[in-house]
Design a protein around this motif. Structure first.
Motif, PDB file in Angstrom:
ATOM      1  N   LEU B  83       0.835  -1.202   0.000  1.00 42.91           N
ATOM      2  CA  LEU B  83       0.000   0.000   0.000  1.00 42.91           C
ATOM      3  C   LEU B  83       0.871   1.253   0.000  1.00 42.91           C
ATOM      4  O   LEU B  83       0.761   2.119  -0.860  1.00 42.91           O
ATOM      5  CB  LEU B  83      -0.898  -0.001   1.245  1.00 42.91           C
ATOM      6  CG  LEU B  83      -1.710   1.270   1.491  1.00 42.91           C
ATOM      7  CD1 LEU B  83      -2.842   1.356   0.485  1.00 42.91           C
ATOM      8  CD2 LEU B  83      -2.260   1.304   2.914  1.00 42.91           C
ATOM      9  N   GLN B  84       1.808   1.306   0.920  1.00 42.15           N
ATOM     10  CA  GLN B  84       2.614   2.525   1.056  1.00 42.15           C
ATOM     11  C   GLN B  84       3.518   2.716  -0.149  1.00 42.15           C
ATOM     12  O   GLN B  84       3.660   3.817  -0.674  1.00 42.15           O
ATOM     13  CB  GLN B  84       3.438   2.456   2.343  1.00 42.15           C
ATOM     14  CG  GLN B  84       2.565   2.379   3.563  1.00 42.15           C
ATOM     15  CD  GLN B  84       3.384   2.245   4.824  1.00 42.15           C
ATOM     16  OE1 GLN B  84       3.972   3.206   5.292  1.00 42.15           O
ATOM     17  NE2 GLN B  84       3.432   1.030   5.348  1.00 42.15           N
ATOM     18  N   TRP B  86       3.121   1.545  -3.235  1.00 40.71           N
ATOM     19  CA  TRP B  86       2.406   1.837  -4.480  1.00 40.71           C
ATOM     20  C   TRP B  86       1.815   3.253  -4.449  1.00 40.71           C
ATOM     21  O   TRP B  86       1.979   4.030  -5.384  1.00 40.71           O
ATOM     22  CB  TRP B  86       1.306   0.806  -4.712  1.00 40.71           C
ATOM     23  CG  TRP B  86       0.609   1.007  -6.021  1.00 40.71           C
ATOM     24  CD1 TRP B  86       1.095   0.729  -7.257  1.00 40.71           C
ATOM     25  CD2 TRP B  86      -0.696   1.567  -6.218  1.00 40.71           C
ATOM     26  NE1 TRP B  86       0.181   1.084  -8.220  1.00 40.71           N
ATOM     27  CE2 TRP B  86      -0.920   1.604  -7.616  1.00 40.71           C
ATOM     28  CE3 TRP B  86      -1.683   2.047  -5.360  1.00 40.71           C
ATOM     29  CZ2 TRP B  86      -2.106   2.094  -8.166  1.00 40.71           C
ATOM     30  CZ3 TRP B  86      -2.851   2.531  -5.906  1.00 40.71           C
ATOM     31  CH2 TRP B  86      -3.051   2.546  -7.291  1.00 40.71           C
ATOM     32  N   THR B  87       1.153   3.619  -3.352  1.00 36.67           N
ATOM     33  CA  THR B  87       0.487   4.930  -3.331  1.00 36.67           C
ATOM     34  C   THR B  87       1.501   6.067  -3.380  1.00 36.67           C
ATOM     35  O   THR B  87       1.350   7.015  -4.139  1.00 36.67           O
ATOM     36  CB  THR B  87      -0.350   5.087  -2.046  1.00 36.67           C
ATOM     37  OG1 THR B  87       0.492   4.809  -0.927  1.00 36.67           O
ATOM     38  CG2 THR B  87      -1.530   4.163  -2.031  1.00 36.67           C
ATOM     39  N   ASN B  88       2.567   5.987  -2.578  1.00 33.07           N
ATOM     40  CA  ASN B  88       3.470   7.133  -2.462  1.00 33.07           C
ATOM     41  C   ASN B  88       4.598   7.135  -3.473  1.00 33.07           C
ATOM     42  O   ASN B  88       5.129   8.180  -3.819  1.00 33.07           O
ATOM     43  CB  ASN B  88       4.040   7.212  -1.043  1.00 33.07           C
ATOM     44  CG  ASN B  88       3.054   7.889  -0.101  1.00 33.07           C
ATOM     45  OD1 ASN B  88       3.351   8.121   1.048  1.00 33.07           O
ATOM     46  ND2 ASN B  88       1.852   8.196  -0.616  1.00 33.07           N
ATOM     47  N   TYR B  92       1.174   8.060  -7.212  1.00 31.78           N
ATOM     48  CA  TYR B  92       1.134   9.529  -7.146  1.00 31.78           C
ATOM     49  C   TYR B  92       2.325  10.004  -6.331  1.00 31.78           C
ATOM     50  O   TYR B  92       2.199  10.348  -5.158  1.00 31.78           O
ATOM     51  CB  TYR B  92      -0.181   9.995  -6.511  1.00 31.78           C
ATOM     52  CG  TYR B  92      -0.558  11.420  -6.850  1.00 31.78           C
ATOM     53  CD1 TYR B  92       0.366  12.450  -6.742  1.00 31.78           C
ATOM     54  CD2 TYR B  92      -1.835  11.738  -7.277  1.00 31.78           C
ATOM     55  CE1 TYR B  92       0.043  13.747  -7.054  1.00 31.78           C
ATOM     56  CE2 TYR B  92      -2.188  13.053  -7.598  1.00 31.78           C
ATOM     57  CZ  TYR B  92      -1.241  14.040  -7.479  1.00 31.78           C
ATOM     58  OH  TYR B  92      -1.571  15.336  -7.784  1.00 31.78           O
ATOM     59  N   LEU B 101      11.083   8.598  -2.119  1.00 28.17           N
ATOM     60  CA  LEU B 101       9.639   8.394  -2.301  1.00 28.17           C
ATOM     61  C   LEU B 101       9.136   7.259  -1.413  1.00 28.17           C
ATOM     62  O   LEU B 101       8.035   7.309  -0.891  1.00 28.17           O
ATOM     63  CB  LEU B 101       9.348   8.089  -3.768  1.00 28.17           C
ATOM     64  CG  LEU B 101       9.600   9.256  -4.712  1.00 28.17           C
ATOM     65  CD1 LEU B 101       9.394   8.833  -6.157  1.00 28.17           C
ATOM     66  CD2 LEU B 101       8.705  10.431  -4.361  1.00 28.17           C
ATOM     67  N   PHE B 102       9.957   6.228  -1.272  1.00 28.03           N
ATOM     68  CA  PHE B 102       9.567   5.154  -0.364  1.00 28.03           C
ATOM     69  C   PHE B 102      10.752   4.793   0.520  1.00 28.03           C
ATOM     70  O   PHE B 102      11.814   4.428   0.014  1.00 28.03           O
ATOM     71  CB  PHE B 102       9.101   3.913  -1.116  1.00 28.03           C
ATOM     72  CG  PHE B 102       8.746   2.767  -0.209  1.00 28.03           C
ATOM     73  CD1 PHE B 102       7.557   2.783   0.497  1.00 28.03           C
ATOM     74  CD2 PHE B 102       9.619   1.703  -0.020  1.00 28.03           C
ATOM     75  CE1 PHE B 102       7.227   1.736   1.347  1.00 28.03           C
ATOM     76  CE2 PHE B 102       9.296   0.655   0.828  1.00 28.03           C
ATOM     77  CZ  PHE B 102       8.089   0.680   1.514  1.00 28.03           C
TER      78      PHE B 102
ATOM     79  N   TRP C 162      -3.297  10.262  -2.704  1.00 33.89           N
ATOM     80  CA  TRP C 162      -3.192   9.371  -1.549  1.00 33.89           C
ATOM     81  C   TRP C 162      -2.604  10.148  -0.390  1.00 33.89           C
ATOM     82  O   TRP C 162      -1.895  11.134  -0.599  1.00 33.89           O
ATOM     83  CB  TRP C 162      -2.295   8.185  -1.883  1.00 33.89           C
ATOM     84  CG  TRP C 162      -2.803   7.346  -2.991  1.00 33.89           C
ATOM     85  CD1 TRP C 162      -2.354   7.314  -4.278  1.00 33.89           C
ATOM     86  CD2 TRP C 162      -3.884   6.413  -2.933  1.00 33.89           C
ATOM     87  NE1 TRP C 162      -3.079   6.418  -5.013  1.00 33.89           N
ATOM     88  CE2 TRP C 162      -4.025   5.847  -4.224  1.00 33.89           C
ATOM     89  CE3 TRP C 162      -4.754   5.995  -1.914  1.00 33.89           C
ATOM     90  CZ2 TRP C 162      -4.993   4.900  -4.518  1.00 33.89           C
ATOM     91  CZ3 TRP C 162      -5.709   5.044  -2.215  1.00 33.89           C
ATOM     92  CH2 TRP C 162      -5.822   4.512  -3.511  1.00 33.89           C
ATOM     93  N   ARG C 166       4.555   9.341   5.029  1.00 35.46           N
ATOM     94  CA  ARG C 166       5.732   9.720   5.809  1.00 35.46           C
ATOM     95  C   ARG C 166       5.314  10.487   7.060  1.00 35.46           C
ATOM     96  O   ARG C 166       6.123  10.772   7.931  1.00 35.46           O
ATOM     97  CB  ARG C 166       6.646  10.596   4.978  1.00 35.46           C
ATOM     98  CG  ARG C 166       7.148   9.952   3.688  1.00 35.46           C
ATOM     99  CD  ARG C 166       7.869  11.015   2.875  1.00 35.46           C
ATOM    100  NE  ARG C 166       8.147  10.630   1.494  1.00 35.46           N
ATOM    101  CZ  ARG C 166       7.243  10.566   0.547  1.00 35.46           C
ATOM    102  NH1 ARG C 166       5.975  10.810   0.832  1.00 35.46           N
ATOM    103  NH2 ARG C 166       7.559  10.233  -0.692  1.00 35.46           N
TER     104      ARG C 166
END
Lengths: 998, 187, 488
Positions: B83-84, B86-88, B92, B101-102, C162, C166
């Motif tokens: 989830l984290q 893919w979304t961040n 997007y 980004l991740f 989304w 963070r």
């Protein structure tokens, strides 16, 4: 500025113009070599300027087109594209001196006021009041129709009613050659008005013309008469001055030519030219000029003449040719003052020919005379100072004038009293009791924007057209004439003084425009030709209208009497000094919310004036900060809140004028305290008062030190100032420019993760030069106007909820009696590792590829976490819907390019992203790079000292890149490794090696 | 086994089984053991408290609930990270504080919470399903005495459906095991 | 069956005999009777109605305040620009902290085989649920545009955006909602057998139907018990790290930021200790009056109180240590901003709040070194109440004083609460007590089955012991005889 459409519109209008020879001539004359530039897109900005103005030229009448200007276009007029910003040149007069302005207008809706770069008194900058005039224009409280008052009854009247009364009445007056007619006018430098006055005097020889202005520079004029026997005014030129001594003269903010002077002053403060001026300032109450001084002496106004004479004596000692009578100090002063005088004299003497002495309007004529004399002795004329004939030289002083009027009213010799502007009933010397005397005139007519205190005393109140709505003209301090052209049809009708006087003198009532058009202004003696007229409208200045310097020499007999009067002692008791307020001036801007909420540069107090008193004096008088005090002078007495401010001279209380209005309008009524009751005709600048603490407390809403600060806080603040505001002495800096960087070394802390790559073609950045910043607040108002920043009111400010995106932090250093002051404008620093971003749960604040820290209003849910995590606390939160009660008219002041923020949303400085984008778009359309300096945020645009520089950091040659690398450059709180995109340039001070801190 | 008897049984309400009441944990354990040893499979013990050693006495195989926890946990972990990331980082991406980004450290809290959440749901879900909840009707509820099974009495029920079920023998077995009362429960 | 000889005080430490956990002439029957009677009374006593009326009207005030807030804006609170968080987040952290005792008592004490937990775990768990409800309220309403608060959840939305994972606030969302869900499950699962008891004792149709549905058809089956115990053990094992994680995550809101006074690595353990501290204090605050009013001294024995007092003392010491350590590190780090933040706490404009906190959280609990204070209900209660006050102020001090004076002296400020702030705080207590009173009225306030199982008659030592089978606890030795003959 303008978008894509704008470009087309401009080209279209250009086509219309390009052919006309006038235009070619104009272009070549105004921007030498612009003919090429037109082809070369690099200077598009100048372009927009010309084109904007050229639109003005196409249809000057268009400015007066009814309806279309206010309502949306039903059908699009030729040469105009909807939604495109165009700029017109005009001018605003304040106390008889103008500043040229460029007004940005959308669809005939003026929304933003900037300085006119071509105007000598502006050079592109605009003062806070000038910029706030757009709000005054849309003030819903402005009177909309004539009002008639009779026997306690008041009736709204139509213009027809007024004319029905006025025409026969004026005819009658002409028939009686103006017997019993008195005209009281606020100060005006309008050549047209002067011309009409002549006509009036011819038509009505028995009419009397009086002038009143609560804050005038009459003493300076008087001083000139004393010294030269001639009515001249001095036009200082600081660009050449090495040593400046200011005797209670607020050169950088209070002077009619302040914007230019500030620019010139700052030019040599950056320490780049290998030279730096030195400013000595002696004043009773800290002013912007005092704050900028290298040596500031807090001294009661009454002792400044003595100080002046000590300086004269000192100069004599250094072999300056000072007249005999002035070679001895008038009387002894305390040690600090003596040291100050000695140091000043020494430096003045050394810098002979490059030095200047200026006295302020509060000082008596003899001090001005002395300043003239010394300046001549120092060879200042032609170098740092030039004398020009005062356009209205032979007049009596305002005080004499209004006293005369009062006398005649009392004697019942005034049948008809016509008051042009001003607010005499509120601000005339209290001892005259003018307010009550007005009633003595059978007919009294008051022309003003608001139905104010004076109007309420008059039989007739006649709405005045705002300067943005009407034709006129006026002179700058150096005499340059500007034509004031309207940008919008008068919202509520309204007349101008020109129209009234013309009507009175029976001249066929032409339109105001024709009246102005017919006035010879360029010294040629005949009205401007078509080309000249168009150029004047376009440039905003009439070429060659500046007053020529005159050769003057001090009369030998002047020195004696001057010397005699300098010795007059300060006398016993507390001295109350009257000050022009930084926001509302003499009270005329009291109903302007932007100005009311603008913090005072020194006290940071908003929505109030207060009795400014130094800590020592306060202790002596037993007065707390925020305590109500009663000030009594003879039988006159007022109550006012005390505000303890470091740097106020011992035994002095500063009283800013212009508050406690009773008929200013919903915004200004009852704000602050009216101190005019203490002001009498024989002592309009300072009076002795008895001070009595009343024990009651009063809330002063300050944007800094929101609450009385405790010991440990004070201590810590003292410790931090050095960190936050990096300073250096010019002498050392000159020896070793890198010392600053070395001492402060900003090691780049190791990052936990790889540096982020910014994809954008540009990387925006900013620098703010603390050496140049004088803390005048112009940037704050510019930002407020550009970005639709709400006004929150006193209660909210007191809670700590002011919304200004850029604030000017003020820090005191050193002893509370003689503190050094430093200003630091702080807006969003656009950190590369912005702490605000990572904590936002909804990603409402994110970074753009060009390094902007963008705030996405419609995504923000308002957790306020970003603000908590912002080390600079520059974020502002909409705790309420601050636009709830904004009237339709006021909404016309909104900048259509900027979102109006909703309740519950965070906001902050965007680096004026709307300006960045419009320039980028235009450049893109034209397939050309963006020139350095093409993008200017509102704050940088209006900064009188050009302290703020914005640009592209990716271009190593851009000014901002160079300044980022400058030896004086440092980042605020660099150790946090937030990598701010805004860097500060350390403040340089230039104290005289001789004197220790005075 | 004689006709009429059967017919009677056939006509009368069907027998669910026998329910024996005991008054102490010890007796319950003993009885449960006896019944199991007698080879019965479709029987159960009922007590107001969890009786220890009962599962051995009844011969209950250890539950497989822990496997559900493992499953839930694993899926929670995967879902959290996915989830984290893919979304961040994919769907997007934002530039935020110059951070990657991740980043795993920043992803740990959410991942951990999801792991726990799904594990817990797995356990409870498993419990409910395995126990056949909700089951609002059960023949035993018909017995008045059985109401004390949740208060202070202990019961053993043997179902008639058990192949070895013999009414009398079972009754005998239970009584000899010390049942203070034995009753027939109808279905 | 024989009953325990009455023991008046089981708080004596006597190595030769293990203290019984239930006193008095009690067996399964009487215990069940005692507990269920409270929930079964056709109408509760007048005191209950009075208490309920008060707390319900306070809850109504809360509702009114929130309405006012939604209609007007966050400005109705005392917040300003340096201090953008005030009572809202203070209350949030305070209630979440309270919410930790329940699951902690259930799960951790459970895993540590602390049999005495059985008398208080239902109580504490319910408290947890209600506290978390109060806590969850504040993050939702503290945002500037509450109607958009759902944007904090990763729901596909019209903006195709989304949330930002963070952000510690987002971690909060997941932590708190997970914690609430798991605590709720834990609470409900633990209650099923007792609901069944109520069902079976039901005298009215409506009660038997409602409790029948709630108890899901529980019939004490050995097979069910078997899975049930295993499931309960697993839940406990999951809840334990959860409890620790949740308050750690809450502390990240501060620790992860870079505000002096917030940016501290000690926060996670310090917050967890504080939560347990405050949670136990709240349990005592609620339990002691109810215990004496309903005369439950036999179930909630002095020993129980004393054990809790000891935990309060221990965690109180940890919290005190954390306070000291913060100062030490602030000094030791040599970071001037950091050190000022703490000097300012102790001597600045908010010193009054700081010293209130120190007195309530560090000084007051020292009383518990004396056995008398631990075993005298009213003294213990006094300390507990002080600790509750202190823990609220702890959060206030951390949040407000740090914000009010950060880096640039020019933007220092001062936070003054408005009447809305105060009434909202009071209202949240109203909501909490209202829910709690409803719980007392309709649900068995003790885990009956568990209490019974630690009674002699529980017969724990019979049969082979292994695996999870033992954790209700062994039988006090002095009762071995009783089962001697029967067991064989």
């Amino acid at each position: 500025m303008s978008g894509e459409n704008g470009k087309r519109a401009h080209w279209r209008s250009l086509d219309e113009l390009a052919d006309t020879p006038e235009f070619r001539e104009l272009v070549s004359a105004e921007f030498p070599g612009l003919e090429e530039d037109i082809a070369d897109p690099a200077t598009r900005r100048e372009f927009v300027k010309i084109l904007g103005a050229s639109l003005g030229m196409v249809g000057l009448t268009s400015c007066r087109w009814p309806k279309e200007m206010i309502l949306p276009f039903a059908s699009q007029p030729a040469g105009r594209a909807p939604g495109v910003a165009v700029q017109y040149a005009t001018a605003m007069e304040l106390c008889g001196a103008t500043v040229g302005l460029l007004v940005t207008s959308y669809d005939g809706r003026p929304v933003k006021i900037e300085g006119n770069p071509l105007h000598p008194a502006s050079l592109g900058a605009a003062s806070a009041p000038a910029q706030a005039a757009v709000l005054e224009l849309y003030d819903p409280a402005r009177s909309r129709q004539p009002v008639r008052r009779e026997g306690g009854k008041e009736a709204r009247q139509s213009w027809e009613d007024f004319d029905a009364f006025a025409t026969p009445h004026f005819n009658g007056l002409r028939a009686s050659r103006g017997r019993g007619l008195a005209i009281l006018s606020e100060a005006s430098s309008s050549p047209t008005l002067a011309r009409l006055r002549v006509g009036l005097v011819e038509a009505l020889p028995e009419a009397r013309w009086y002038g009143w202005e609560p804050l005038s520079r009459d003493n300076e004029l008087e001083g000139a008469r004393l010294a030269f026997g001639r009515s001249v005014r001095g036009v200082p030129d600081l660009s050449r001055a090495r040593v400046i001594v200011s005797l209670d003269g607020d050169l950088l903010a209070g002077h009619p030519d302040a914007l230019r002077l500030a620019r010139e002053f700052a030019a040599t403060r950056r320490g780049d030219g290998g030279e730096m001026n030195r400013l000595f300032a002696a004043e009773p109450v800290p002013s912007v000029t005092g704050a900028a001084a290298d040596h500031r002496l807090a001294l009661a106004a009454g002792s400044i003449p003595a100080l002046a004479s000590s300086i004269a004596a000192g100069l004599a000692a250094h072999g300056v040719a000072v007249p005999e009578a002035l070679r001895k100090p008038a009387r002894a002063l305390d040690a600090r003052a003596e040291r100050f005088a000695a140091a000043a004299a020494a430096d003045l003497a050394v810098a002979r020919g490059r030095s200047l002495i200026v006295a302020g309007p509060r000082q008596p004529a003899e001090v001005h005379a002395l300043a003239w004399i010394l300046n001549e002795a120092l060879g200042a004329f032609g170098a740092t100072l030039r004398a020009v004939d005062d356009p209205d030289g032979d007049r009596e002083s305002h005080v004499q004038s209004v006293t005369g009027l009062a006398g005649r009213l009392r004697a019942g010799e005034v049948e008809t009293l016509l008051i042009l502007g001003g607010n005499a009933a509120y601000d005339a010397p209290a001892d005259l009791g003018l307010a009550d005397l007005i009633g003595r005139a059978r007919v009294s007519i008051h022309l003003s924007l608001h139905d104010n205190e004076t109007s309420r005393r008059c039989a007739w109140h006649v709405p005045r057209a705002h300067f943005l709505e009407s034709w006129g003209d006026a002179r700058a301090w150096d005499g340059t004439v500007s034509v004031q052209q309207p940008l919008i049809e008068a919202l509520y009708g309204g007349r101008t003084p020109l129209e009234l006087v013309a009507a009175l003198s029976g001249a066929r009532v032409e339109s105001a425009r024709d009246l102005v058009r017919a006035t010879p202004t360029d010294g040629s003696g005949s009205p401007l030709g078509e080309a000249g007229w168009r150029r004047a409208l376009h440039d905003g200045v009439v070429e060659g209208s500046g007053l020529p310097p005159v050769r003057v020499s001090v009369r030998a007999e002047a020195a004696g009497p001057v010397a005699a009067r300098l010795g007059v002692g300060a006398g016993r008791g507390t001295e109350a000094v009257f000050l022009a307020d930084a926001s509302v001036h003499d009270g005329r801007f009291a109903n302007n919310a932007w100005l009311q909420e603008l913090p005072d540069p020194i006290t940071r107090v908003t929505w109030d004036n207060a009795a400014l008193v130094g800590p020592a004096t306060a202790a002596e008088l037993g007065v707390r900060h925020g305590e109500m005090v009663a000030l009594t002078a003879g039988e006159r007495s007022i109550e006012i809140a005390a505000c303890v401010v470091p740097g106020v001279a011992e035994g002095v209380i500063g009283l800013p004028l212009g508050y406690g209005r009773r008929a200013a309008g919903p915004v200004g009524d009852g704000v602050g305290f009216d101190v005019y009751p203490l002001r009498v005709s024989e002592a309009p600048h300072a009076v002795k008062v008895d001070v009595r603490g009343l024990g009651r407390s009063y809330v002063l809403a300050s944007t800094q030190d929101h609450h009385a600060i405790d010991a440990i806080g004070m201590e810590e603040r003292g410790r931090r100032i050095g960190e936050l505001i990096v300073e250096a002495e010019w002498a050392e800096y000159r020896r070793d420019p890198d010392a600053i960087r070395r001492e402060r070394h900003e090691p780049k802390p190791l990052a936990l993760f790889g540096e982020l790559e910014y994809g954008g073609d540009h990387q925006w950045g900013m620098t703010i030069d603390l050496s140049a910043c004088i803390g005048c607040n112009a940037c704050a108002v510019a930002c407020q106007a550009e970005n639709n920043i709400p006004v929150v009111g006193k209660k909210q400010v007191a809670r700590g909820r002011e919304m200004h995106w850029i604030r000017v932090d003020r820090y005191f250093k050193g002893s509370p009696e003689a503190p050094a002051v430093a200003f630091q404008p702080v807006a969003c620093q656009h950190c590369e590792n912005a702490p605000c971003e990572s904590v936002c749960p909804v990603a409402a604040t994110v970074h753009s590829s060009e390094g902007l820290n963008s705030m996405v209003y419609n995504r923000c849910v308002g957790t306020r976490y970003c603000s908590n995590n912002c080390p600079y606390k520059v974020r502002r939160f909409n705790y309420f819907n601050y636009f709830k009660r904004t009237s339709q008219v006021e909404k016309m002041a909104f900048n259509p390019d900027v979102t109006v923020r909703a309740r519950g949303v965070m906001e902050k400085c965007t680096f004026c992203v709307q300006r960045i984008e419009s320039v980028k778009i235009a450049a893109k359309n034209e397939r050309r790079p963006i020139a350095d300096g093409a993008i200017v945020p509102a704050c940088a645009q209006t900064c009188p000292t050009e302290a703020i520089v914005f640009g592209d950091l990716r271009d190593p040659s851009s000014r901002v890149s160079q300044l980022h690398r400058h030896p004086r450059a440092y980042s605020l709180l660099a150790e946090l490794n937030v990598q701010p995109r805004n860097r500060y340039l350390a403040k340089l001070r230039n104290p005289s090696s001789g004197a220790e801190e005075a | 086994m004689s006709e009429p008897r059967l017919s009677v049984v056939a006509e009368g309400p069907k027998l669910y089984g026998l329910l024996a009441e005991f008054d102490s944990v010890g007796k319950l354990l003993a009885a449960a053991e006896r019944v199991r040893e007698a080879g019965f499979t479709r029987f159960d013990a009922h007590s107001p408290i969890p009786v220890h050693g009962l599962d051995e006495a009844m011969g209950i195989r250890p539950s497989r609930l822990p496997l559900l926890v493992l499953g839930g946990g694993a899926s929670g972990l995967g879902a959290g990270l996915l989830l984290q990331w893919w979304t961040n980082a994919v769907d997007y991406p934002f530039m935020i504080s110059g951070k990657p980004l991740f980043g795993l450290p920043a992803a740990i809290p959410v991942t951990f919470e999801l792991t726990i959440l799904l594990s817990a749901l797995g356990v409870v879900g498993g419990l409910v399903v395995a126990n056949g909840w909700p089951q609002f009707h059960h023949p035993l509820f018909a017995s008045e005495r059985f109401r004390r099974a949740t208060t202070d009495r202990f019961f053993v029920s043997v179902e008639a459906a058990d192949p070895r079920f013999e009414l009398e023998t079972v009754r005998g077995l239970l009584e000899s095991a010390g049942a203070s009362h034995v009753e027939e429960v109808e279905d | 069956m024989a009953t325990v000889p009455a023991v008046v005080d089981n708080s004596l430490e006597d190595p030769r005999r293990r203290a019984p956990l239930v006193l008095g002439e009690n067996d399964f029957t009487t215990v069940t009777e005692k507990v269920c009677a409270i929930a079964e009374r056709p109408r509760p006593p007048r005191e209950w109605y009075i208490a309920f009326a008060i707390s319900a009207s306070l809850a109504a005030v809360l509702l009114a305040m929130l309405g006012h807030l939604f209609l007007t804006g966050i400005g109705v609170w005392g917040l300003n620009m340096p201090v953008a968080w005030g009572f809202d987040i203070t209350n949030f952290v305070f209630w979440v902290g309270i919410g930790h005792a329940g699951t902690l008592i259930s799960a951790i004490l459970f895993l540590f085989r602390q049999k005495w937990r059985t008398a208080i775990n239902r109580f504490a768990e319910s408290m947890t649920i209600f506290a978390v409800i109060c806590a969850g309220l504040f993050p939702a309403v503290h945002v500037g545009r509450p109607w958009l608060a759902y944007w904090l959840f990763p729901l596909p939305n019209q903006m195709q955006m989304w949330p930002n994972f963070r952000s510690p606030l987002l971690w909060d969302v997941f932590a708190v909602s997970t914690y609430f869900t798991v605590s709720l499950l834990f609470w409900y699962v633990g209650m099923i057998p007792d609901l069944a008891t109520l069902r079976d004792r039901a005298t009215t149709r409506i009660r038997s139907v409602v409790y029948g549905i709630l108890s899901l058809g529980w019939r004490g089956s050995g097979r069910h018990w078997h899975r049930y115990e295993r499931a309960y053990l697993l839940l406990a094992a999951l809840a334990t790290p959860l409890v620790l994680s949740v308050h750690s995550v809450v502390s990240f809101d501060f620790a992860v930021s870079q505000l002096p006074g917030w940016h501290t690595t000690i926060f996670p353990p310090y917050f967890v200790a504080g939560a347990i501290f405050g949670g136990f204090a709240m349990v005592l605050t609620l339990l002691i009056p109810i215990r004496s009013y309903l005369d439950l001294g036999e179930l909630v024995t002095t020993r129980h109180l004393e054990n809790m007092a000891k935990i309060v003392l221990a965690t109180g010491m940890m919290v005190g240590y954390a306070y000291g350590m913060e100062f030490f590190i602030a000094w030791y780090s040599g970071n001037p901003y950091e050190s000022f933040a703490f000097v300012n706490r102790a001597l600045g404009p908010y010193a009054w709040a700081y010293w209130t906190m120190i007195f309530c959280n560090v000084i007051a609990p020292q009383l518990l070194w004396w056995r008398r204070a631990r075993t005298t209900p009213w003294m213990l209660w006094g300390v507990a109440v002080l600790v509750n006050v202190g823990m609220w102020f702890e959060r206030f001090v951390i949040i407000v004083t740090s914000l009010s004076r950060d880096y640039l002296p020019s933007s220092w400020g001062y936070f003054k609460p408005t009447w809305v702030d105060l009434l909202t705080l009071a209202g949240s207590f109203g909501l909490f007590f209202m829910l709690f009173l409803l719980f007392l009225r309709f649900v068995p306030m003790f885990a009956i089955a568990e209490v019974k199982s630690v009674m002699p008659a529980g017969g724990l030592e019979i049969g082979p012991h292994h695996g999870h089978g033992q954790y209700w606890g062994e039988i006090p030795h002095q009762h071995d005889r009783q089962f001697g003959e029967e067991g064989a």
